[in-house]
Design a protein around this motif. Structure first.
Motif, PDB file in Angstrom:
ATOM      1  N   ASP A  13       0.838  -1.189   0.000  1.00 53.76           N
ATOM      2  CA  ASP A  13       0.000   0.000   0.000  1.00 53.76           C
ATOM      3  C   ASP A  13       0.879   1.247   0.000  1.00 53.76           C
ATOM      4  O   ASP A  13       1.505   1.556   1.010  1.00 53.76           O
ATOM      5  N   ILE A  14       0.900   1.916  -1.133  1.00 56.67           N
ATOM      6  CA  ILE A  14       1.725   3.116  -1.258  1.00 56.67           C
ATOM      7  C   ILE A  14       0.816   4.322  -1.296  1.00 56.67           C
ATOM      8  O   ILE A  14      -0.144   4.359  -2.061  1.00 56.67           O
ATOM      9  N   ARG A  15       1.117   5.299  -0.451  1.00 49.26           N
ATOM     10  CA  ARG A  15       0.322   6.525  -0.407  1.00 49.26           C
ATOM     11  C   ARG A  15       1.212   7.725  -0.696  1.00 49.26           C
ATOM     12  O   ARG A  15       2.209   7.946   0.004  1.00 49.26           O
ATOM     13  N   ASP A  16       0.832   8.486  -1.718  1.00 42.73           N
ATOM     14  CA  ASP A  16       1.490   9.760  -2.031  1.00 42.73           C
ATOM     15  C   ASP A  16       3.004   9.651  -2.116  1.00 42.73           C
ATOM     16  O   ASP A  16       3.741  10.349  -1.421  1.00 42.73           O
ATOM     17  N   LEU A  17       3.442   8.794  -2.981  1.00 45.13           N
ATOM     18  CA  LEU A  17       4.891   8.637  -3.178  1.00 45.13           C
ATOM     19  C   LEU A  17       5.390   9.692  -4.173  1.00 45.13           C
ATOM     20  O   LEU A  17       4.936   9.744  -5.321  1.00 45.13           O
TER      21      LEU A  17
ATOM     22  N   VAL B 143       2.188   9.307  -6.102  1.00 47.08           N
ATOM     23  CA  VAL B 143       1.672   8.058  -6.661  1.00 47.08           C
ATOM     24  C   VAL B 143       0.972   7.249  -5.569  1.00 47.08           C
ATOM     25  O   VAL B 143       1.508   7.093  -4.472  1.00 47.08           O
ATOM     26  N   ASN B 144      -0.220   6.778  -5.862  1.00 52.47           N
ATOM     27  CA  ASN B 144      -0.925   5.875  -4.959  1.00 52.47           C
ATOM     28  C   ASN B 144      -1.044   4.525  -5.647  1.00 52.47           C
ATOM     29  O   ASN B 144      -1.361   4.462  -6.824  1.00 52.47           O
ATOM     30  N   LEU B 145      -0.773   3.500  -4.880  1.00 52.36           N
ATOM     31  CA  LEU B 145      -0.766   2.183  -5.501  1.00 52.36           C
ATOM     32  C   LEU B 145      -0.970   1.137  -4.427  1.00 52.36           C
ATOM     33  O   LEU B 145      -0.356   1.212  -3.366  1.00 52.36           O
ATOM     34  N   SER B 146      -1.871   0.180  -4.683  1.00 55.07           N
ATOM     35  CA  SER B 146      -1.977  -0.905  -3.715  1.00 55.07           C
ATOM     36  C   SER B 146      -2.143  -2.231  -4.432  1.00 55.07           C
ATOM     37  O   SER B 146      -2.668  -2.292  -5.547  1.00 55.07           O
TER      38      SER B 146
ATOM     39  N   ASN C 241      21.161   9.564  -5.531  1.00 60.67           N
ATOM     40  CA  ASN C 241      20.689  10.916  -5.840  1.00 60.67           C
ATOM     41  C   ASN C 241      19.158  11.008  -5.841  1.00 60.67           C
ATOM     42  O   ASN C 241      18.599  12.019  -6.248  1.00 60.67           O
ATOM     43  N   ALA C 242      18.489   9.952  -5.371  1.00 61.60           N
ATOM     44  CA  ALA C 242      17.032   9.967  -5.337  1.00 61.60           C
ATOM     45  C   ALA C 242      16.540  10.541  -4.004  1.00 61.60           C
ATOM     46  O   ALA C 242      17.074  10.213  -2.955  1.00 61.60           O
ATOM     47  N   ARG C 243      15.551  11.414  -4.072  1.00 57.28           N
ATOM     48  CA  ARG C 243      14.936  11.956  -2.853  1.00 57.28           C
ATOM     49  C   ARG C 243      13.499  11.471  -2.801  1.00 57.28           C
ATOM     50  O   ARG C 243      12.662  11.874  -3.610  1.00 57.28           O
ATOM     51  N   ILE C 244      13.211  10.596  -1.842  1.00 59.82           N
ATOM     52  CA  ILE C 244      11.889   9.994  -1.737  1.00 59.82           C
ATOM     53  C   ILE C 244      11.096  10.646  -0.608  1.00 59.82           C
ATOM     54  O   ILE C 244      11.645  10.895   0.464  1.00 59.82           O
ATOM     55  N   ALA C 245       9.837  10.943  -0.879  1.00 61.81           N
ATOM     56  CA  ALA C 245       8.936  11.354   0.203  1.00 61.81           C
ATOM     57  C   ALA C 245       7.623  10.627  -0.031  1.00 61.81           C
ATOM     58  O   ALA C 245       7.128  10.602  -1.153  1.00 61.81           O
ATOM     59  N   ALA C 246       7.085  10.009   1.019  1.00 64.08           N
ATOM     60  CA  ALA C 246       5.815   9.296   0.862  1.00 64.08           C
ATOM     61  C   ALA C 246       5.091   9.276   2.190  1.00 64.08           C
ATOM     62  O   ALA C 246       5.715   9.299   3.253  1.00 64.08           O
ATOM     63  N   ASP C 247       3.771   9.274   2.110  1.00 66.08           N
ATOM     64  CA  ASP C 247       3.001   9.129   3.344  1.00 66.08           C
ATOM     65  C   ASP C 247       3.222   7.752   3.922  1.00 66.08           C
ATOM     66  O   ASP C 247       3.431   7.578   5.110  1.00 66.08           O
ATOM     67  N   GLN C 248       3.180   6.778   3.037  1.00 60.77           N
ATOM     68  CA  GLN C 248       3.563   5.452   3.493  1.00 60.77           C
ATOM     69  C   GLN C 248       3.930   4.549   2.324  1.00 60.77           C
ATOM     70  O   GLN C 248       3.443   4.709   1.210  1.00 60.77           O
ATOM     71  N   ILE C 249       4.853   3.640   2.595  1.00 55.16           N
ATOM     72  CA  ILE C 249       5.126   2.535   1.685  1.00 55.16           C
ATOM     73  C   ILE C 249       4.993   1.313   2.568  1.00 55.16           C
ATOM     74  O   ILE C 249       5.929   0.919   3.246  1.00 55.16           O
ATOM     75  N   ALA C 250       3.784   0.755   2.615  1.00 52.02           N
ATOM     76  CA  ALA C 250       3.507  -0.277   3.611  1.00 52.02           C
ATOM     77  C   ALA C 250       3.490  -1.658   2.967  1.00 52.02           C
ATOM     78  O   ALA C 250       2.924  -1.844   1.881  1.00 52.02           O
ATOM     79  N   LEU C 251       4.116  -2.587   3.638  1.00 53.27           N
ATOM     80  CA  LEU C 251       4.065  -3.982   3.226  1.00 53.27           C
ATOM     81  C   LEU C 251       3.329  -4.729   4.320  1.00 53.27           C
ATOM     82  O   LEU C 251       3.771  -4.737   5.475  1.00 53.27           O
ATOM     83  N   ASP C 252       2.186  -5.297   3.961  1.00 52.10           N
ATOM     84  CA  ASP C 252       1.374  -6.021   4.928  1.00 52.10           C
ATOM     85  C   ASP C 252       1.130  -5.172   6.175  1.00 52.10           C
ATOM     86  O   ASP C 252       1.246  -5.655   7.310  1.00 52.10           O
TER      87      ASP C 252
ATOM     88  N   LEU D  55       7.531   0.489   5.472  1.00 56.76           N
ATOM     89  CA  LEU D  55       8.929   0.120   5.239  1.00 56.76           C
ATOM     90  C   LEU D  55       9.875   1.300   5.428  1.00 56.76           C
ATOM     91  O   LEU D  55      11.075   1.123   5.560  1.00 56.76           O
ATOM     92  N   GLN D  56       9.306   2.509   5.414  1.00 61.68           N
ATOM     93  CA  GLN D  56      10.174   3.686   5.426  1.00 61.68           C
ATOM     94  C   GLN D  56      10.963   3.824   6.712  1.00 61.68           C
ATOM     95  O   GLN D  56      12.048   4.376   6.727  1.00 61.68           O
ATOM     96  N   GLY D  57      10.404   3.298   7.800  1.00 60.18           N
ATOM     97  CA  GLY D  57      11.090   3.445   9.077  1.00 60.18           C
ATOM     98  C   GLY D  57      12.284   2.507   9.222  1.00 60.18           C
ATOM     99  O   GLY D  57      13.109   2.691  10.102  1.00 60.18           O
ATOM    100  N   LEU D  58      12.379   1.499   8.367  1.00 58.34           N
ATOM    101  CA  LEU D  58      13.420   0.485   8.532  1.00 58.34           C
ATOM    102  C   LEU D  58      14.806   1.056   8.240  1.00 58.34           C
ATOM    103  O   LEU D  58      14.991   1.832   7.298  1.00 58.34           O
ATOM    104  N   SER D  59      15.773   0.656   9.040  1.00 56.98           N
ATOM    105  CA  SER D  59      17.157   1.006   8.754  1.00 56.98           C
ATOM    106  C   SER D  59      17.598   0.237   7.516  1.00 56.98           C
ATOM    107  O   SER D  59      16.973  -0.756   7.134  1.00 56.98           O
ATOM    108  N   ASP D  60      18.698   0.693   6.898  1.00 57.71           N
ATOM    109  CA  ASP D  60      19.195  -0.002   5.712  1.00 57.71           C
ATOM    110  C   ASP D  60      19.483  -1.460   6.026  1.00 57.71           C
ATOM    111  O   ASP D  60      19.278  -2.352   5.204  1.00 57.71           O
ATOM    112  N   ARG D  61      19.957  -1.692   7.251  1.00 53.28           N
ATOM    113  CA  ARG D  61      20.296  -3.043   7.643  1.00 53.28           C
ATOM    114  C   ARG D  61      19.053  -3.925   7.748  1.00 53.28           C
ATOM    115  O   ARG D  61      19.008  -5.031   7.231  1.00 53.28           O
TER     116      ARG D  61
END
Lengths: 324, 279, 342
Positions: free
Chosen positions: A6-10, A27-30, A61-72, A76-82
């Motif tokens: 579920d992607i909101r306002d990417l 972009v909104n996409l689910s 060089n990508a700058r991402i802003a989204a309300d949410q990029i949710a998996l189940d 996912l945005q809060g996750l550290s790279d690790r």
């Protein structure tokens, strides 16, 4: 129940020496569980970039802003790279257009697959056990002589076989979502159908959700439940595949469909696409980026924020003046 | 948007522009230097040997009391003249034969390509050394040897360009219009292979200078007491162990500066001529 | 698989034969083009009278046709008979055999030095593109490309020998009062280690540092450039993107995916660099009075002693051809995409 993806306002921009590129605009996409969603549009419409940004693969060089990029349900945005490493390949897998170049040319394909499996193994997985598991997956998706294939280098296999290997790579960790980015565009037509059948039946039987990125509307309508139409980084229409492809509501979707040769009786009915995609480096992009090419354009299309109108529960369109 | 793009290109090209300016300056020095220097580069002054840099002798004096500044300046002409002559010969010969080879093809191309393969089998400096020995120990020999060892680069460049372009429309059109083989090569093929050739020339001028001074350093080609950077460095080598650094440093810096600017210019030109292969 | 590799090696050897033949022809012409009489050139001393020289002329077959002379030359090469040096009075082959270990030992150290500097910086410059380390790599590359080794060597001598007194006298392999170990392999470090004289091992290594660094400087530019370029190409490739997308760990991507692919183009440069160090770094050997084949040959050249020069040119060119061949075969063994060329 939560949607699988579920992607909101990417929104996504690239910083380049030539200035900011406004690649994606709200972009909104689910994608629901077990559902197959087609993401369609011309080349350069931002389909692949959308797929890549889900997996954070768009580069430094990508700058991402989204309300949410949710998996189940979990963003996912809060996750550290690790921590995100456990998502890549394990929960979301990706299939690339050119399988031959997506496989390390200096590594046997079996080793590449074991690398992926071992990267996500909960505890230490022996090479032997990993190889056995890889072979099992290869055999499940109907690859003959799987043991021999595993010992081959990508250069020694056909494009279709490489793509089958990539499908196995995507399935080997049993992900919840597969992003397939033009998986068959590099293959010839007969192989295309075989590989598509293989991919879709594997996903359907396992209940894996699929985001199928393609410019091929015929393929999309043949295999997908729902279709999302993109243009110049904006999502314009989202609805059941048989509706979007039969009775498109957005002027762009209609234009796209009119330019395709399928199901047309006479050559006169075939209309080439008018105009080009706007230069995404512009800072004065119209609020609907299709405005400059649109036959139904009105002044408000360029200035006012375009609402996302729900025509039905499952069919939305982002346009002031959709077709009936 | 345009501001940062401009800055990006400017930053890349200032180095190239600066290198070009310095090279023009060096050519002027080569041209006018001998007329401007304060001392006769060959005049010895035995009561003033190995004097460190001073107001009278900016770069100091060498073991025979000669003014190093004058010698470094005057040497520019010789080193540049050798490099320019050698590169001009190899470029002209290499491009002509290479374009012919690529255009005509057949046995001529086969033989020439094998010959060039054999030439490329010899390391450049060893080949130069042997050729100077064959032609006799003189400046002309250095020019000839340097042009021979550089010949293969131009040959291969022009050959590939010509072979690739032979099939392209405008060349075919020229042939159909009844142009002779010679005129097709000189009027249609050569002008188009010019950009990569210019890049190669710039790089080769630097190598040629290095080569000349290297030969002089081991005692081949230019002979003392002629002022030449390689010879000056060789003569100063033992002085370096006893601390008279100026005997080596200044000719060495002149050498490095010239080679550096030619290679910088070559790299810059390559970026401009072929943006896809930006380093 | 085995069969394919074997066929490849044979094919490559076959392709190298015409070039080797060309090289032999060129060196044959060389000795006849050199000023002076080959008979005198081959004679063992300058004090021979006319009759002796005539005898040598006949013995060398110089009274025969050029074609026959060429056959004799071929057979001499086949028997490793390169004539006799006027200066040392020894067979050229023996002179070379005595001096080759010194050259190889120095070349190995110089080669290692250039790799240690060039490869890591090249990799880091590609990984952190446009960062300070990338800028640094640009500066090092530019300097290395313009810096003649003999000038760099003199700067090192001035700083480390004259000013800081850290380096030993920059002449030869050991200082004058050190007793050299008995020659077994000819490699000073190994020979000294064989008799357990670690003091001499240390001295031999220290003695090599400055000449090796001077020799390494020219190699840094091409190696670093190729390494950076190869790494950038690899990192931008689809297979790296795919490996990332599948969550393969970063270190594994770098070491097992990017690096091997990036090393392929560097291999050829490594071959060029190593053969240049072995055969064509005459200036450095001369500057540091290093008793290797390069300084031997150039002294012979200056002394109009042409037999060693001819042998040197031939040996070095053959070395270059064989090195190219070896690199080709190695690339083919590593890279499964490698198809037979030509």
């Amino acid at each position: 129940m939560n949607a699988m993806l579920d992607i909101r306002d990417l929104t996504l921009e690239f910083e380049t020496p030539g200035g900011l590129v406004h690649a994606l605009d709200r972009v909104n996409l689910s994608v629901e569980r077990g559902e197959c969603v087609a993401l369609v549009g011309e080349s350069g419409s931002g389909k692949s970039i959308t797929g890549m940004s889900i997996l954070r693969l768009n580069g430094a060089n990508a700058r991402i802003a989204a309300d949410q990029i949710a998996l189940d349900g979990g963003d996912l945005q809060g996750l550290s790279d690790r921590a995100f490493q456990t998502v890549r390949g394990r929960r979301i897998a990706m299939i690339f257009q050119n399988a031959k170049s997506a496989l390390n040319p200096l590594r046997k394909v079996g080793d590449t697959l074991t690398d992926i499996l071992r990267a996500h193994a909960p505890e230490k997985l022996t090479r032997r056990a990993a190889r056995a598991r890889v072979q099992e997956v290869l055999e499940q998706i109907g690859i003959h002589q799987a043991e021999d294939r595993m010992l081959a280098y990508p250069a020694e296999l056909s494009g279709g076989m490489c793509q089958r290997i990539m499908i196995a790579a995507a399935l080997v960790c049993e992900p919840e979502l597969i992003i397939a980015d033009e998986p068959t565009s590099a293959l010839d037509v007969t192989t295309q159908a075989k590989v598509m059948d293989l991919l879709m039946s594997a996903c359907r039987t396992r209940g894996v959700a699929v985001l199928f990125i393609t410019h091929d509307l015929a393929l999309a309508s043949a295999y997908c439940d729902r279709a999302v139409v993109m243009h110049a980084g904006q999502m314009l229409e989202d609805g059941p595949a048989d509706e979007v492809f039969v009775r498109p509501r957005h002027p762009y979707s209609r234009m796209l469909l009119d330019s395709m040769p399928y199901g047309k009786d006479a050559a006169e009915e075939l209309k080439p696409m008018g105009g080009n995609l706007p230069d995404l480096r512009r800072d004065d992009l119209p609020s609907c980026r299709f405005a400059d090419r649109c036959p139904r354009v009105q002044p408000c299309c360029r200035t006012a924020a375009v609402p996302q109108t729900a025509l039905r529960d499952d069919h939305t369109v982002r346009c002031f003046f959709p077709h009936d | 948007m345009t501001g940062s793009l401009l800055l990006y290109h400017l930053r890349r090209n200032t180095a190239t522009a600066l290198a070009a300016v310095i090279i023009v300056g060096l050519f002027l020095v080569a041209l006018l230097g001998p007329a401007l220097v304060p001392y006769d580069p060959l005049a010895t002054e035995m009561q003033n040997v190995l004097a460190p840099p001073s107001a009278a002798h900016w770069f100091g004096t060498d073991q025979l009391g000669r003014d190093i500044f004058s010698r470094v300046i005057v040497a520019t002409r010789l080193d540049f003249a050798i490099a320019v002559a050698a590169v001009a010969i190899s470029a002209l010969a290499g491009i002509t034969v290479g374009a012919m080879s690529g255009y005509v093809g057949g046995w001529f191309d086969g033989v020439m390509s094998r010959v060039v393969d054999v030439m490329m089998a010899f390391p450049l400096f060893v080949a130069a050394m042997a050729l100077v020995a064959v032609f006799g120990n003189s400046v002309q020999s250095v020019v000839l040897a340097t042009s021979i060892i550089n010949f293969p680069f131009y040959f291969r460049l022009a050959r590939i360009e010509a072979a690739a372009r032979r099939e392209i429309g405008y060349v075919e059109a020229a042939i159909i219009n009844g142009n002779s083989t010679g005129s097709v090569i000189f009027r249609f093929l050569l002008p188009n292979s010019l950009p990569p050739v210019i890049v190669q020339i710039s790089l080769n001028l630097g190598w040629a200078i290095l080569n000349t001074s290297g030969l002089a350093f081991i005692g081949l080609g230019v002979a003392p007491p002629t002022p030449e950077w390689g010879i000056m460095i060789q003569e100063g080598a033992s002085m370096m162990m006893s601390g008279e650094w100026w005997t080596v440093l200044f000719p060495g810096l002149a050498l490095v500066l010239s080679v550096f600017c030619f290679s910088l210019l070559g790299d810059g030109l390559r970026d401009i001529a072929d943006p896809r292969r930006r380093s | 698989m085995k069969y394919r590799t074997l066929r490849l090696i044979l094919w490559r050897l076959l392709m190298a034969l015409p070039i080797l033949f060309g090289v032999i022809v060129v060196t044959f012409v060389l000795i006849r083009a050199l000023p002076g009489d080959p008979a005198i050139a081959y004679a063992s001393g300058p004090s021979m009278d006319q009759e002796d020289i005539e005898a040598i002329r006949r013995a060398m077959g110089l009274d025969k046709s050029v074609f026959q002379q060429f056959l004799i030359y071929l057979s001499n090469i086949a028997h490793l008979n390169f004539g006799t040096s006027m200066i040392t009075g020894q067979p050229v082959l023996q002179d070379f055999a005595e001096r080759l270990p010194a050259t190889i030992e120095l070349a190995i150290v110089a080669f290692a030095m250039s790799l240690i500097v060039a490869l890591p910086v090249g990799v880091l410059a590609a990984v952190y593109r446009d960062s300070w380390i990338d800028q640094l790599s640009r500066v090092i590359t530019s300097i290395s490309a313009a810096m003649p080794g003999f000038f760099f060597g003199l700067i090192l001598i001035f700083i480390f020998y004259f000013v800081l007194s850290l380096a030993p006298e920059p002449i030869g392999r050991l200082s004058g009062w050190t007793i050299a170990p008995p020659t077994v392999t000819g490699f000073m470090t190994i020979d000294a280690a064989l008799i357990g004289d670690w003091e001499v091992v240390r001295e031999a290594i220290v003695k090599m540092l400055m000449p090796a660094a001077s020799m390494a400087i020219f190699a840094v530019a091409p190696l670093m450039r190729m390494m950076r370029g190869g790494m950038i190409d690899a990192l931008d490739s689809d297979y790296i993107k795919a490996a990332r997308a599948y969550g393969v760990p970063g270190w594994k991507i770098l070491l097992q995916y990017a690096l091997p692919n990036a090393m392929l183009p560097v291999l050829a440069t490594m071959g060029m660099v190593l053969s240049t160090m072995l055969g064509a770094n005459i200036m450095i050997e001369k500057l540091f009075a290093w008793p290797g084949i390069g300084s031997y040959s150039v002294n012979a050249l200056i002394g109009v002693d042409y037999a060693p020069v001819q042998a040197f040119v031939l040996i070095v060119a053959v070395l270059f051809v064989l090195m190219t061949l070896a690199i080709d075969i190695l690339s083919a063994a590593i890279d499964p995409r490698y198809k037979l060329k030509g």
